[in-house]
Design a protein around this motif. Structure first.
Motif, PDB file in Angstrom:
ATOM      1  N   ASN A  24       0.594  -1.346  -0.064  1.00 50.20           N
ATOM      2  CA  ASN A  24       0.063   0.004   0.087  1.00 50.20           C
ATOM      3  C   ASN A  24       0.812   1.355  -0.142  1.00 50.20           C
ATOM      4  OD1 ASN A  24      -2.492  -1.554   0.043  1.00 50.20           O
ATOM      5  ND2 ASN A  24      -2.046  -1.620   2.427  1.00 50.20           N
ATOM      6  N   GLN A  25       2.065   1.354   0.205  1.00 48.02           N
ATOM      7  CA  GLN A  25       2.798   2.535   0.395  1.00 48.02           C
ATOM      8  C   GLN A  25       4.033   2.433  -0.526  1.00 48.02           C
ATOM      9  OE1 GLN A  25       1.728   4.756   2.284  1.00 48.02           O
ATOM     10  NE2 GLN A  25      -0.018   3.527   3.342  1.00 48.02           N
ATOM     11  N   MET A  26       4.660   1.458  -1.020  1.00 45.72           N
ATOM     12  CA  MET A  26       5.781   1.463  -1.670  1.00 45.72           C
ATOM     13  C   MET A  26       5.696   1.176  -3.125  1.00 45.72           C
ATOM     14  SD  MET A  26       9.020  -1.089  -1.195  1.00 45.72           S
ATOM     15  CE  MET A  26       9.445  -0.435   0.311  1.00 45.72           C
ATOM     16  N   ILE A  27       6.008   2.027  -4.117  1.00 42.40           N
ATOM     17  CA  ILE A  27       6.078   2.007  -5.527  1.00 42.40           C
ATOM     18  C   ILE A  27       7.367   2.115  -6.049  1.00 42.40           C
ATOM     19  CG2 ILE A  27       3.521   2.722  -5.719  1.00 42.40           C
ATOM     20  CD1 ILE A  27       4.613   5.409  -6.185  1.00 42.40           C
ATOM     21  N   ASP A  28       7.506   1.704  -7.337  1.00 41.34           N
ATOM     22  CA  ASP A  28       8.854   1.753  -8.031  1.00 41.34           C
ATOM     23  C   ASP A  28       8.917   2.972  -9.030  1.00 41.34           C
ATOM     24  OD1 ASP A  28       7.149   0.992 -10.022  1.00 41.34           O
ATOM     25  OD2 ASP A  28       8.303  -0.913 -10.785  1.00 41.34           O
ATOM     26  N   TYR A  29       8.375   4.118  -8.744  1.00 41.78           N
ATOM     27  CA  TYR A  29       8.273   5.222  -9.195  1.00 41.78           C
ATOM     28  C   TYR A  29       7.844   6.536  -8.407  1.00 41.78           C
ATOM     29  CZ  TYR A  29       3.419   4.830  -9.663  1.00 41.78           C
ATOM     30  OH  TYR A  29       2.073   4.598  -9.398  1.00 41.78           O
ATOM     31  N   LEU A  30       7.963   7.630  -8.879  1.00 45.58           N
ATOM     32  CA  LEU A  30       7.442   8.729  -8.209  1.00 45.58           C
ATOM     33  C   LEU A  30       6.146   9.255  -8.930  1.00 45.58           C
ATOM     34  CD1 LEU A  30      10.867  10.946  -8.585  1.00 45.58           C
ATOM     35  CD2 LEU A  30      10.137   9.616  -6.650  1.00 45.58           C
ATOM     36  N   ASN A  31       5.098   8.956  -8.015  1.00 40.86           N
ATOM     37  CA  ASN A  31       3.815   9.721  -8.502  1.00 40.86           C
ATOM     38  C   ASN A  31       3.818  11.170  -8.308  1.00 40.86           C
ATOM     39  OD1 ASN A  31       3.260  10.259  -5.697  1.00 40.86           O
ATOM     40  ND2 ASN A  31       2.122   8.556  -5.418  1.00 40.86           N
ATOM     41  N   GLU A  32       2.658  11.759  -8.903  1.00 41.44           N
ATOM     42  CA  GLU A  32       2.602  13.093  -8.927  1.00 41.44           C
ATOM     43  C   GLU A  32       3.007  13.579  -7.630  1.00 41.44           C
ATOM     44  OE1 GLU A  32       2.869  16.645 -10.629  1.00 41.44           O
ATOM     45  OE2 GLU A  32       2.763  14.803 -11.589  1.00 41.44           O
ATOM     46  N   HIS A  33       2.184  13.254  -6.490  1.00 35.96           N
ATOM     47  CA  HIS A  33       2.263  13.920  -5.215  1.00 35.96           C
ATOM     48  C   HIS A  33       3.623  13.677  -4.782  1.00 35.96           C
ATOM     49  CE1 HIS A  33      -2.223  13.886  -4.666  1.00 35.96           C
ATOM     50  NE2 HIS A  33      -2.322  12.887  -5.389  1.00 35.96           N
ATOM     51  N   MET A  34       4.349  12.881  -4.991  1.00 39.97           N
ATOM     52  CA  MET A  34       5.868  12.531  -4.663  1.00 39.97           C
ATOM     53  C   MET A  34       6.608  13.719  -5.288  1.00 39.97           C
ATOM     54  SD  MET A  34       6.182   8.399  -4.616  1.00 39.97           S
ATOM     55  CE  MET A  34       5.683   7.504  -3.071  1.00 39.97           C
ATOM     56  N   ILE A  35       6.301  13.879  -6.498  1.00 40.43           N
ATOM     57  CA  ILE A  35       7.123  14.892  -7.339  1.00 40.43           C
ATOM     58  C   ILE A  35       6.958  16.077  -6.848  1.00 40.43           C
ATOM     59  CG2 ILE A  35       7.187  15.917  -9.657  1.00 40.43           C
ATOM     60  CD1 ILE A  35       6.755  13.181 -10.829  1.00 40.43           C
ATOM     61  N   GLN A  36       5.415  16.505  -6.448  1.00 42.87           N
ATOM     62  CA  GLN A  36       5.220  17.795  -6.036  1.00 42.87           C
ATOM     63  C   GLN A  36       5.921  18.015  -4.830  1.00 42.87           C
ATOM     64  OE1 GLN A  36       0.935  18.148  -5.762  1.00 42.87           O
ATOM     65  NE2 GLN A  36       0.813  18.102  -8.085  1.00 42.87           N
ATOM     66  N   PHE A  37       6.084  16.879  -3.903  1.00 40.70           N
ATOM     67  CA  PHE A  37       6.739  16.975  -2.520  1.00 40.70           C
ATOM     68  C   PHE A  37       8.090  17.170  -2.662  1.00 40.70           C
ATOM     69  CE2 PHE A  37       8.916  14.952   1.016  1.00 40.70           C
ATOM     70  CZ  PHE A  37       8.083  15.502   2.113  1.00 40.70           C
ATOM     71  N   ILE A  38       8.854  16.643  -3.509  1.00 42.54           N
ATOM     72  CA  ILE A  38      10.196  16.801  -3.978  1.00 42.54           C
ATOM     73  C   ILE A  38      10.429  18.182  -4.254  1.00 42.54           C
ATOM     74  CG2 ILE A  38      12.162  16.300  -5.440  1.00 42.54           C
ATOM     75  CD1 ILE A  38      10.924  13.261  -5.398  1.00 42.54           C
ATOM     76  N   GLN A  39       9.656  18.661  -5.206  1.00 46.17           N
ATOM     77  CA  GLN A  39       9.899  20.012  -5.770  1.00 46.17           C
ATOM     78  C   GLN A  39       9.891  21.136  -4.880  1.00 46.17           C
ATOM     79  OE1 GLN A  39       7.139  19.859  -8.707  1.00 46.17           O
ATOM     80  NE2 GLN A  39       8.578  19.317 -10.411  1.00 46.17           N
ATOM     81  N   ARG A  40       9.248  20.954  -3.628  1.00 47.43           N
ATOM     82  CA  ARG A  40       9.214  22.055  -2.674  1.00 47.43           C
ATOM     83  C   ARG A  40      10.433  21.719  -1.534  1.00 47.43           C
ATOM     84  NH1 ARG A  40       6.310  20.779   1.754  1.00 47.43           N
ATOM     85  NH2 ARG A  40       4.559  19.225   1.668  1.00 47.43           N
ATOM     86  N   MET A  41      10.973  20.711  -1.534  1.00 44.75           N
ATOM     87  CA  MET A  41      12.065  20.566  -0.539  1.00 44.75           C
ATOM     88  C   MET A  41      13.214  21.379  -0.707  1.00 44.75           C
ATOM     89  SD  MET A  41      10.966  18.334   1.422  1.00 44.75           S
ATOM     90  CE  MET A  41       9.260  18.997   1.477  1.00 44.75           C
ATOM     91  N   GLN A  42      13.801  21.729   0.445  1.00 47.28           N
ATOM     92  CA  GLN A  42      15.125  22.537   0.505  1.00 47.28           C
ATOM     93  C   GLN A  42      16.420  21.685   0.844  1.00 47.28           C
ATOM     94  OE1 GLN A  42      14.648  26.391   2.566  1.00 47.28           O
ATOM     95  NE2 GLN A  42      12.584  25.589   3.067  1.00 47.28           N
ATOM     96  N   PHE A  43      16.045  20.418   1.275  1.00 50.81           N
ATOM     97  CA  PHE A  43      17.289  19.659   1.418  1.00 50.81           C
ATOM     98  C   PHE A  43      17.054  18.093   1.472  1.00 50.81           C
ATOM     99  CE2 PHE A  43      15.121  20.587   5.568  1.00 50.81           C
ATOM    100  CZ  PHE A  43      15.009  19.428   5.987  1.00 50.81           C
ATOM    101  N   LEU A  44      17.816  17.459   1.347  1.00 50.84           N
ATOM    102  CA  LEU A  44      17.672  16.081   1.605  1.00 50.84           C
ATOM    103  C   LEU A  44      19.153  15.314   2.259  1.00 50.84           C
ATOM    104  CD1 LEU A  44      19.916  14.316  -0.769  1.00 50.84           C
ATOM    105  CD2 LEU A  44      18.452  15.529  -2.251  1.00 50.84           C
ATOM    106  N   PHE A  45      18.896  13.924   2.578  1.00 51.63           N
ATOM    107  CA  PHE A  45      20.065  13.197   3.162  1.00 51.63           C
ATOM    108  C   PHE A  45      20.082  12.114   2.206  1.00 51.63           C
ATOM    109  CE2 PHE A  45      17.449  15.001   6.577  1.00 51.63           C
ATOM    110  CZ  PHE A  45      18.401  15.643   7.565  1.00 51.63           C
ATOM    111  N   ILE A  46      21.595  11.791   1.873  1.00 51.38           N
ATOM    112  CA  ILE A  46      21.893  10.796   0.951  1.00 51.38           C
ATOM    113  C   ILE A  46      22.729   9.884   1.703  1.00 51.38           C
ATOM    114  CG2 ILE A  46      23.692  12.138  -0.244  1.00 51.38           C
ATOM    115  CD1 ILE A  46      23.316  10.460  -2.725  1.00 51.38           C
ATOM    116  N   SER A  47      22.441   8.636   1.479  1.00 54.04           N
ATOM    117  CA  SER A  47      23.391   7.458   1.959  1.00 54.04           C
ATOM    118  C   SER A  47      23.835   6.578   0.883  1.00 54.04           C
ATOM    119  CB  SER A  47      22.240   6.533   2.865  1.00 54.04           C
ATOM    120  OG  SER A  47      21.907   7.210   3.839  1.00 54.04           O
ATOM    121  N   THR A  48      25.150   6.503   0.938  1.00 58.34           N
ATOM    122  CA  THR A  48      25.947   5.643   0.044  1.00 58.34           C
ATOM    123  C   THR A  48      26.957   4.766   0.766  1.00 58.34           C
ATOM    124  OG1 THR A  48      27.711   7.369  -0.086  1.00 58.34           O
ATOM    125  CG2 THR A  48      25.834   7.596  -1.942  1.00 58.34           C
ATOM    126  N   SER A  49      27.255   3.889  -0.168  1.00 58.17           N
ATOM    127  CA  SER A  49      28.463   3.045   0.679  1.00 58.17           C
ATOM    128  C   SER A  49      29.519   2.601  -0.581  1.00 58.17           C
ATOM    129  CB  SER A  49      27.760   1.637   1.281  1.00 58.17           C
ATOM    130  OG  SER A  49      27.408   0.905  -0.042  1.00 58.17           O
TER     131      SER A  49
END
Length: 197
Positions: A24-49
């Protein structure tokens, strides 16, 4: 999902809840609501190894919209001039898997996880991904500060629920504290350099 997740779900009897989340909560793409959310964000955290699995996390920030969504399966963010270590980029060279976490502390107190495969593009390579008109807009938006770009191909996207996300207030709209707290404007806020003297 990992085998480790499944093993612990069985051990702690959370498989039913986990399955509901996956379904119910996980998808393999960005839906429109997620895209709008990302577009108003001022920061992110990234994890790499790196290729051996040694991990690193980093913080990236910019004006709202600094993360550019190419399409529902692709997003990218700029790399500005930093300390020159390039820890995240170095890991991406060895291991493309990366996890992004966007959190809205100010408005809705909710987060978005985006996991996928990362690659590094130089500015002159953007023409292979987006139109020149968009490249020109990005150059203007970032005031030509973007030295290169990290492109993420989305494998999964899902919510980080609001249960334990605090509500913060953006101080820059209340007062300019940079004059009162000059130590925050230095690279040695945590006094690491002075401990070597």
């Amino acid at each position: 999902m990992s085998q480790g997740e499944r093993e612990l779900q069985e051990k702690f009897s959370t498989k039913r809840r986990a399955d509901a989340f996956y379904n119910n909560q996980m998808i393999d793409y960005l839906n429109e609501h997620m895209i709008q959310f990302i577009q108003r964000m001022q920061f992110l955290f990234i994890s790499t190894s790196d290729e051996s699995g040694h991990c690193d996390s980093s913080f990236k920030a910019g004006d709202p919209g600094f993360v550019y969504v190419v399409d529902e399966k692709t997003l990218m963010y700029p790399e500005y001039r930093g300390n020159g270590v390039m820890a995240s980029l170095g890991n991406i060279v060895e291991n493309p898997h990366a996890g992004l976490l966007f959190i809205d502390f100010l408005q809705d107190q909710v987060g978005l996880h985006v996991n996928g495969r990362a690659k590094i593009l130089e500015n002159d390579q953007l023409k292979n991904l987006i139109k020149q008109t968009e490249i020109d807009k990005l150059a203007q938006f970032h005031q030509k500060r973007a030295e290169r770009w990290v492109v993420i191909e989305v494998d999964e996207a899902y919510i980080h629920c609001s249960k334990h996300i605090p509500h913060l207030v953006d101080q820059k709209f209340l007062e300019d504290r940079s004059v009162d707290e000059p130590s925050k404007n230095t690279g040695d806020y945590f006094k690491v350099k002075s401990s070597h003297d």
